[in-house]
Design a protein around this motif. Structure first.
Motif, PDB file in Angstrom:
ATOM      1  N   GLN A  49      -9.821  -1.366 -10.863  1.00  0.00           N
ATOM      2  CA  GLN A  49     -10.537  -0.402 -11.701  1.00  0.00           C
ATOM      3  C   GLN A  49     -10.130  -0.509 -13.168  1.00  0.00           C
ATOM      4  N   LEU A  50      -8.864  -0.836 -13.398  1.00  0.00           N
ATOM      5  CA  LEU A  50      -8.354  -0.958 -14.762  1.00  0.00           C
ATOM      6  C   LEU A  50      -8.602  -2.348 -15.350  1.00  0.00           C
ATOM      7  N   ASP A  51      -9.193  -3.231 -14.539  1.00  0.00           N
ATOM      8  CA  ASP A  51      -9.534  -4.578 -14.987  1.00  0.00           C
ATOM      9  C   ASP A  51      -8.306  -5.316 -15.525  1.00  0.00           C
ATOM     10  N   LEU A  52      -7.199  -5.191 -14.809  1.00  0.00           N
ATOM     11  CA  LEU A  52      -5.968  -5.850 -15.222  1.00  0.00           C
ATOM     12  C   LEU A  52      -5.930  -7.288 -14.721  1.00  0.00           C
ATOM     13  N   ASP A  53      -5.127  -8.104 -15.377  1.00  0.00           N
ATOM     14  CA  ASP A  53      -4.935  -9.485 -14.954  1.00  0.00           C
ATOM     15  C   ASP A  53      -3.452  -9.847 -14.982  1.00  0.00           C
ATOM     16  N   THR A  54      -2.605  -8.854 -15.160  1.00  0.00           N
ATOM     17  CA  THR A  54      -1.166  -9.054 -15.266  1.00  0.00           C
ATOM     18  C   THR A  54      -0.505  -8.913 -13.895  1.00  0.00           C
ATOM     19  N   PRO A  55       0.708  -9.441 -13.721  1.00  0.00           N
ATOM     20  CA  PRO A  55       1.446  -9.166 -12.485  1.00  0.00           C
ATOM     21  C   PRO A  55       1.727  -7.670 -12.377  1.00  0.00           C
ATOM     22  N   MET A  56       1.881  -7.181 -11.158  1.00  0.00           N
ATOM     23  CA  MET A  56       2.235  -5.776 -10.968  1.00  0.00           C
ATOM     24  C   MET A  56       3.467  -5.673 -10.084  1.00  0.00           C
ATOM     25  N   ILE A  57       4.172  -4.554 -10.243  1.00  0.00           N
ATOM     26  CA  ILE A  57       5.402  -4.302  -9.502  1.00  0.00           C
ATOM     27  C   ILE A  57       5.147  -3.152  -8.537  1.00  0.00           C
ATOM     28  N   ASN A  58       5.404  -3.398  -7.252  1.00  0.00           N
ATOM     29  CA  ASN A  58       5.209  -2.390  -6.209  1.00  0.00           C
ATOM     30  C   ASN A  58       6.546  -2.030  -5.562  1.00  0.00           C
ATOM     31  N   PHE A  59       6.503  -1.005  -4.711  1.00  0.00           N
ATOM     32  CA  PHE A  59       7.688  -0.609  -3.941  1.00  0.00           C
ATOM     33  C   PHE A  59       8.915  -0.370  -4.827  1.00  0.00           C
ATOM     34  N   ASN A  60       8.708   0.301  -5.965  1.00  0.00           N
ATOM     35  CA  ASN A  60       9.833   0.631  -6.854  1.00  0.00           C
ATOM     36  C   ASN A  60      10.659  -0.585  -7.278  1.00  0.00           C
ATOM     37  N   GLY A  61       9.998  -1.705  -7.494  1.00  0.00           N
ATOM     38  CA  GLY A  61      10.697  -2.891  -7.979  1.00  0.00           C
ATOM     39  C   GLY A  61      11.000  -3.938  -6.934  1.00  0.00           C
ATOM     40  N   SER A  62      10.690  -3.662  -5.667  1.00  0.00           N
ATOM     41  CA  SER A  62      11.045  -4.598  -4.602  1.00  0.00           C
ATOM     42  C   SER A  62      10.055  -5.746  -4.436  1.00  0.00           C
ATOM     43  N   LEU A  63       8.867  -5.620  -5.003  1.00  0.00           N
ATOM     44  CA  LEU A  63       7.850  -6.675  -4.902  1.00  0.00           C
ATOM     45  C   LEU A  63       7.158  -6.843  -6.247  1.00  0.00           C
ATOM     46  N   GLY A  64       7.075  -8.081  -6.694  1.00  0.00           N
ATOM     47  CA  GLY A  64       6.345  -8.400  -7.918  1.00  0.00           C
ATOM     48  C   GLY A  64       5.420  -9.572  -7.679  1.00  0.00           C
ATOM     49  N   PHE A  65       4.132  -9.409  -7.968  1.00  0.00           N
ATOM     50  CA  PHE A  65       3.175 -10.499  -7.768  1.00  0.00           C
ATOM     51  C   PHE A  65       1.905 -10.212  -8.557  1.00  0.00           C
ATOM     52  N   GLU A  74       6.908 -14.626  -8.994  1.00  0.00           N
ATOM     53  CA  GLU A  74       6.683 -13.756  -7.831  1.00  0.00           C
ATOM     54  C   GLU A  74       7.966 -13.636  -7.011  1.00  0.00           C
ATOM     55  N   TYR A  75       8.253 -12.427  -6.542  1.00  0.00           N
ATOM     56  CA  TYR A  75       9.506 -12.205  -5.811  1.00  0.00           C
ATOM     57  C   TYR A  75       9.363 -11.025  -4.862  1.00  0.00           C
ATOM     58  N   LYS A  76      10.314 -10.897  -3.945  1.00  0.00           N
ATOM     59  CA  LYS A  76      10.421  -9.695  -3.128  1.00  0.00           C
ATOM     60  C   LYS A  76      11.833  -9.570  -2.572  1.00  0.00           C
ATOM     61  N   TYR A  77      12.242  -8.335  -2.345  1.00  0.00           N
ATOM     62  CA  TYR A  77      13.524  -8.026  -1.735  1.00  0.00           C
ATOM     63  C   TYR A  77      13.262  -7.285  -0.423  1.00  0.00           C
ATOM     64  N   ASN A  78      13.946  -7.693   0.630  1.00  0.00           N
ATOM     65  CA  ASN A  78      13.684  -7.120   1.951  1.00  0.00           C
ATOM     66  C   ASN A  78      14.862  -6.302   2.482  1.00  0.00           C
ATOM     67  N   ARG A 104       4.058  -6.891   1.775  1.00  0.00           N
ATOM     68  CA  ARG A 104       2.820  -7.081   1.004  1.00  0.00           C
ATOM     69  C   ARG A 104       1.588  -6.993   1.896  1.00  0.00           C
ATOM     70  N   ASP A 105       1.652  -7.610   3.076  1.00  0.00           N
ATOM     71  CA  ASP A 105       0.504  -7.618   3.985  1.00  0.00           C
ATOM     72  C   ASP A 105       0.833  -6.986   5.332  1.00  0.00           C
ATOM     73  N   LEU A 106       1.841  -6.132   5.363  1.00  0.00           N
ATOM     74  CA  LEU A 106       2.254  -5.493   6.603  1.00  0.00           C
ATOM     75  C   LEU A 106       2.241  -3.984   6.444  1.00  0.00           C
ATOM     76  N   PHE A 107       1.686  -3.285   7.446  1.00  0.00           N
ATOM     77  CA  PHE A 107       1.783  -1.827   7.476  1.00  0.00           C
ATOM     78  C   PHE A 107       1.964  -1.360   8.908  1.00  0.00           C
ATOM     79  N   LEU A 108       3.086  -0.693   9.161  1.00  0.00           N
ATOM     80  CA  LEU A 108       3.371  -0.116  10.470  1.00  0.00           C
ATOM     81  C   LEU A 108       3.868   1.311  10.270  1.00  0.00           C
ATOM     82  N   ALA A 109       3.487   2.224  11.170  1.00  0.00           N
ATOM     83  CA  ALA A 109       3.932   3.615  11.105  1.00  0.00           C
ATOM     84  C   ALA A 109       4.241   4.114  12.500  1.00  0.00           C
ATOM     85  N   ASN A 110       5.201   5.029  12.595  1.00  0.00           N
ATOM     86  CA  ASN A 110       5.599   5.512  13.921  1.00  0.00           C
ATOM     87  C   ASN A 110       4.550   6.411  14.558  1.00  0.00           C
ATOM     88  N   ARG A 111       3.781   7.127  13.736  1.00  0.00           N
ATOM     89  CA  ARG A 111       2.715   7.988  14.266  1.00  0.00           C
ATOM     90  C   ARG A 111       1.767   8.357  13.128  1.00  0.00           C
TER      91      ARG A 111
END
Length: 262
Positions: A49-65, A74-78, A104-111
């Protein structure tokens, strides 16, 4: 810029004024990036929506891509899978109502969540997305937990005592007892440093916008840290400036328009 409570209003929406202001800033020499606690699945639409083309940081710094192209930094901490499953298998005694494990491509929840107010937790869950010992096959990037309010502090103490420096704990604040858990020593500054190195931007030229406890490190690190009017008092106290308006009245857009004369 942070998203929730900063770029987004209380309905987790972008306003036309915010989109317009950021689009104008994109047309200048400035580099605009998202640095958020949100998982990838809840950022991509906003990014587009913001028409960005820059890398973004997700998970409070744990993933950048960069969602649009390969980024050399690009990086990630597990988190160790066994640690994640420890919380799953001891959720009742620890006061955990909901827990998600994500990559990045995984989502699991207990309920499923009982109500939509907890927007980060879906109210419907397919069998393939149920979190258990069999479904979690890899080390996730981040865990997001909703704990019983009366158990929040004891849970935080438990994590600190049991796992020492292996984990980073980030309470969200606000009306719900939501806690994010990531690899130890990782926060939003981890991502900002990667971005600054990539774009050859000095620390003094970094401007950061945020409102919550998980924004404290980046507000302090930035050459100029701006807290939202609706921000936590501790965040506003360490910021170099505070917006005149809150996130429900285009506080970020108003500040950008005046500061950058756009």
């Amino acid at each position: 810029m942070d998203l929730d409570g900063t770029t987004l209003n209380s309905e987790s929406k972008l306003t036309n004024r915010t989109i317009k202001a950021i689009n104008k800033l994109n047309d200048t020499k400035h580099i605009v990036t998202i640095v958020t606690g949100r998982p990838t699945r809840l950022v991509t639409d906003i990014y587009n929506q913001l028409d960005l083309d820059t890398p973004m940081i997700n998970f409070n710094g744990s993933l950048g891509f960069n969602p649009n192209k390969k980024w050399q930094y690009e990086y990630k901490y597990n988190i160790d899978r066994d640690i994640a499953l420890h919380f799953v298998n001891h959720s009742e005694e620890l006061g955990i109502n909901l827990i998600t494990a994500e990559d990045r491509d995984l989502f699991l929840a207990n309920r499923p969540a009982a109500h939509e107010a907890l927007g980060f937790f879906p109210t419907k869950l397919e069998n393939k997305n149920i979190l258990n010992n069999d479904s979690l096959k890899t080390n996730p990037i981040c865990l997001t937990l909703e704990v019983k309010p009366e158990k929040e502090q004891s849970f935080i103490n438990y994590v600190k005592d049991k796992f020492n420096n292996k984990l980073q704990i980030s309470p969200w604040g606000g009306p719900n007892s939501i806690i994010e858990i990531a690899a130890g020593g990782v926060n939003k500054v981890t991502g900002i440093k990667k971005l600054a190195d990539f774009y050859n931007i000095e620390q003094k030229d970094v401007i950061a916008f945020g409102d919550e406890f998980n924004d404290q490190e980046m507000i302090e690190y930035a050459g100029f840290g701006v807290a939202m009017k609706n921000g936590q008092p501790k965040v506003k106290a360490i910021a170099d400036d505070v917006t005149d308006l809150d996130n429900n009245h285009d506080g970020l857009a108003d500040y950008l328009e005046n500061h950058f004369k756009i």
